[in-house]
Design a protein around this motif. Structure first.
Motif, mmCIF file in Angstrom:
data_model
loop_
_atom_site.group_PDB
_atom_site.id
_atom_site.type_symbol
_atom_site.label_atom_id
_atom_site.label_comp_id
_atom_site.label_asym_id
_atom_site.label_seq_id
_atom_site.Cartn_x
_atom_site.Cartn_y
_atom_site.Cartn_z
ATOM 1 N N TYR A 1 -21.819 5.038 32.501
ATOM 2 C CA TYR A 1 -21.743 4.185 33.876
ATOM 3 C C TYR A 1 -23.571 4.135 33.840
ATOM 4 O O TYR A 1 -23.930 3.059 34.499
ATOM 5 N N LEU A 2 -24.647 5.551 33.162
ATOM 6 C CA LEU A 2 -25.663 6.064 33.198
ATOM 7 C C LEU A 2 -26.694 4.628 32.731
ATOM 8 O O LEU A 2 -27.473 4.968 33.898
ATOM 9 N N ASN A 3 -26.193 4.056 31.692
ATOM 10 C CA ASN A 3 -27.247 3.044 31.217
ATOM 11 C C ASN A 3 -26.885 1.600 32.185
ATOM 12 O O ASN A 3 -27.648 0.907 30.736
ATOM 13 N N ASN A 4 -26.493 1.291 32.491
ATOM 14 C CA ASN A 4 -26.405 -0.055 33.206
ATOM 15 C C ASN A 4 -25.874 -0.510 32.680
ATOM 16 O O ASN A 4 -26.251 -1.592 32.598
ATOM 17 N N ASN A 5 -24.885 0.248 32.334
ATOM 18 C CA ASN A 5 -23.724 -1.034 31.147
ATOM 19 C C ASN A 5 -22.671 -2.239 31.945
ATOM 20 O O ASN A 5 -22.727 -2.122 33.024
ATOM 21 N N GLN A 6 -23.087 -3.038 31.280
ATOM 22 C CA GLN A 6 -22.158 -4.560 32.497
ATOM 23 C C GLN A 6 -20.583 -4.000 32.435
ATOM 24 O O GLN A 6 -20.539 -5.195 32.804
ATOM 25 N N LEU A 7 -20.022 -3.882 31.493
ATOM 26 C CA LEU A 7 -18.580 -3.432 30.672
ATOM 27 C C LEU A 7 -18.372 -2.529 30.481
ATOM 28 O O LEU A 7 -19.077 -1.818 29.407
ATOM 29 N N LEU A 8 -17.706 -1.723 31.425
ATOM 30 C CA LEU A 8 -16.977 -0.642 31.186
ATOM 31 C C LEU A 8 -15.525 -0.389 30.765
ATOM 32 O O LEU A 8 -13.969 -1.177 31.724
ATOM 33 N N LEU A 9 -15.455 -0.273 29.679
ATOM 34 C CA LEU A 9 -13.674 0.260 29.054
ATOM 35 C C LEU A 9 -13.021 1.746 29.610
ATOM 36 O O LEU A 9 -13.647 2.737 29.354
ATOM 37 N N ILE A 10 -12.680 2.022 30.390
ATOM 38 C CA ILE A 10 -12.366 3.218 31.036
ATOM 39 C C ILE A 10 -10.651 3.197 30.612
ATOM 40 O O ILE A 10 -9.734 2.565 31.481
ATOM 41 N N ASP A 11 -9.756 4.574 29.487
ATOM 42 C CA ASP A 11 -9.385 4.623 29.671
ATOM 43 C C ASP A 11 -8.387 6.078 29.873
ATOM 44 O O ASP A 11 -8.322 6.917 29.854
ATOM 45 N N GLU A 12 -7.547 5.643 30.813
ATOM 46 C CA GLU A 12 -6.274 6.851 31.584
ATOM 47 C C GLU A 12 -6.571 7.928 32.352
ATOM 48 O O GLU A 12 -7.934 8.876 31.969
ATOM 49 N N PRO A 13 -8.201 7.543 33.520
ATOM 50 C CA PRO A 13 -9.081 8.284 34.433
ATOM 51 C C PRO A 13 -8.231 8.954 35.473
ATOM 52 O O PRO A 13 -8.641 10.582 35.100
ATOM 53 N N SER A 14 -6.702 9.067 35.165
ATOM 54 C CA SER A 14 -5.682 9.510 36.399
ATOM 55 C C SER A 14 -4.987 10.906 35.419
ATOM 56 O O SER A 14 -4.409 11.605 35.822
ATOM 57 N N LYS A 15 -5.278 10.924 33.948
ATOM 58 C CA LYS A 15 -4.499 11.693 32.967
ATOM 59 C C LYS A 15 -4.446 12.789 33.520
ATOM 60 O O LYS A 15 -5.982 13.825 33.240
ATOM 61 N N GLY A 16 -3.898 14.121 34.030
ATOM 62 C CA GLY A 16 -3.083 14.822 34.358
ATOM 63 C C GLY A 16 -4.757 15.730 34.987
ATOM 64 O O GLY A 16 -4.677 16.757 35.389
ATOM 65 N N LEU A 17 -4.667 14.697 36.462
ATOM 66 C CA LEU A 17 -5.643 15.061 37.801
ATOM 67 C C LEU A 17 -4.425 15.058 38.739
ATOM 68 O O LEU A 17 -3.706 14.496 38.725
ATOM 69 N N ALA A 18 -4.824 16.304 39.201
ATOM 70 C CA ALA A 18 -4.085 16.245 40.663
ATOM 71 C C ALA A 18 -4.505 15.393 41.598
ATOM 72 O O ALA A 18 -5.213 14.577 41.672
ATOM 73 N N PRO A 19 -3.741 14.602 42.523
ATOM 74 C CA PRO A 19 -3.582 13.868 43.236
ATOM 75 C C PRO A 19 -4.661 13.598 44.154
ATOM 76 O O PRO A 19 -5.540 12.565 44.304
ATOM 77 N N ILE A 20 -5.916 14.909 44.953
ATOM 78 C CA ILE A 20 -6.402 14.314 45.471
ATOM 79 C C ILE A 20 -7.872 14.184 44.462
ATOM 80 O O ILE A 20 -8.974 13.823 44.228
#
Length: 235
Positions: free
Chosen positions: A150-169
């Protein structure tokens, strides 16, 4: 709304295996478009094909009206497309600060102001600024991976499985951050967590056996128990 990304009949092989056999979808500017499907359906390969990491053998990928299939990955990234891979892709031996500097294309006022905003959005990154990326928790690594894209002011982000392996919080924190980013950029999200996907998404496309088989508004999918059971395994 304007179409920012259009994928038409994407066909991709990995070795001898024909993974994508007809992926088509459109992404409208300002939306969160969610790619759904069971494990192995081809969702990750779709993102990697868009980025040129698994170059497609057939089909078109149009970004802002121009075809980008066949371009090198770095050229695709330089067009303003950020990618958050499933394995996060951070440099584990580098500090959080160094990871961010490596990702930074230029150190102008706009980028530095954006960095400050990101550190407010992800206070853990500021807290562990001098800590090696490999020593962060799973959730903190995911935050770092998203922040770098997100740092470079991209106009499109492709995000793959951001919740994978994470605790609910941590899933909640990642959701909150993506909701904030949604106000400023367009997102294609691959996500198995239906609660997260349905909260963040505007539109969805279901992928099954390497093909796009269904699409529509996320609000309609929430109510369609038969469709969720058939393609997502949600009882």
């Amino acid at each position: 709304m304007d179409t920012l990304l259009k994928v038409e009949n994407l066909q991709t092989y990995i070795g001898q295996y024909h993974i994508l056999q007809g992926i088509s979808f459109e992404v409208k500017k300002g939306d969160v478009t969610v790619l759904l499907g069971r494990n192995g359906a081809g969702k990750t390969t779709t993102l990697r094909s868009i980025m040129g990491l698994n170059p497609p053998s057939q089909g078109k990928v149009c970004y802002k009206g121009s075809e980008i299939q066949g371009l090198s990955t770095y050229k695709i990234a330089n067009l303003g497309i950020g990618y958050v891979p499933e394995d996060q892709g951070i440099f584990k031996d580098l500090t959080v600060e160094e990871n961010m500097k490596v990702a930074m294309k230029k150190q102008d006022t706009e980028t530095l102001e954006r960095l400050e905003w990101i550190l407010q959005l992800f206070p853990d990154l500021k807290k562990f600024w001098k800590k090696p990326g490999g020593l962060l928790s799973g959730g903190q690594k995911q935050m770092l991976s998203i922040a770098r894209a997100y740092l470079n002011n991209n106009q499109l982000l492709l995000i793959d499985e951001p919740s994978k392996g994470l605790a609910p919080i941590m899933v909640e924190k990642v959701m909150e951050s993506i909701l904030e980013m949604k106000k400023q950029t367009t997102i294609v999200l691959v996500e198995q967590n239906f609660m997260m996907a349905s909260t963040l998404g505007n539109r969805f496309f279901i992928i099954d056996d390497g093909r796009t088989v269904y699409s529509g508004g996320m609000s309609a999918l929430k109510e369609d128990e038969q469709l969720k059971r058939k393609y997502l395994g949600i009882a």
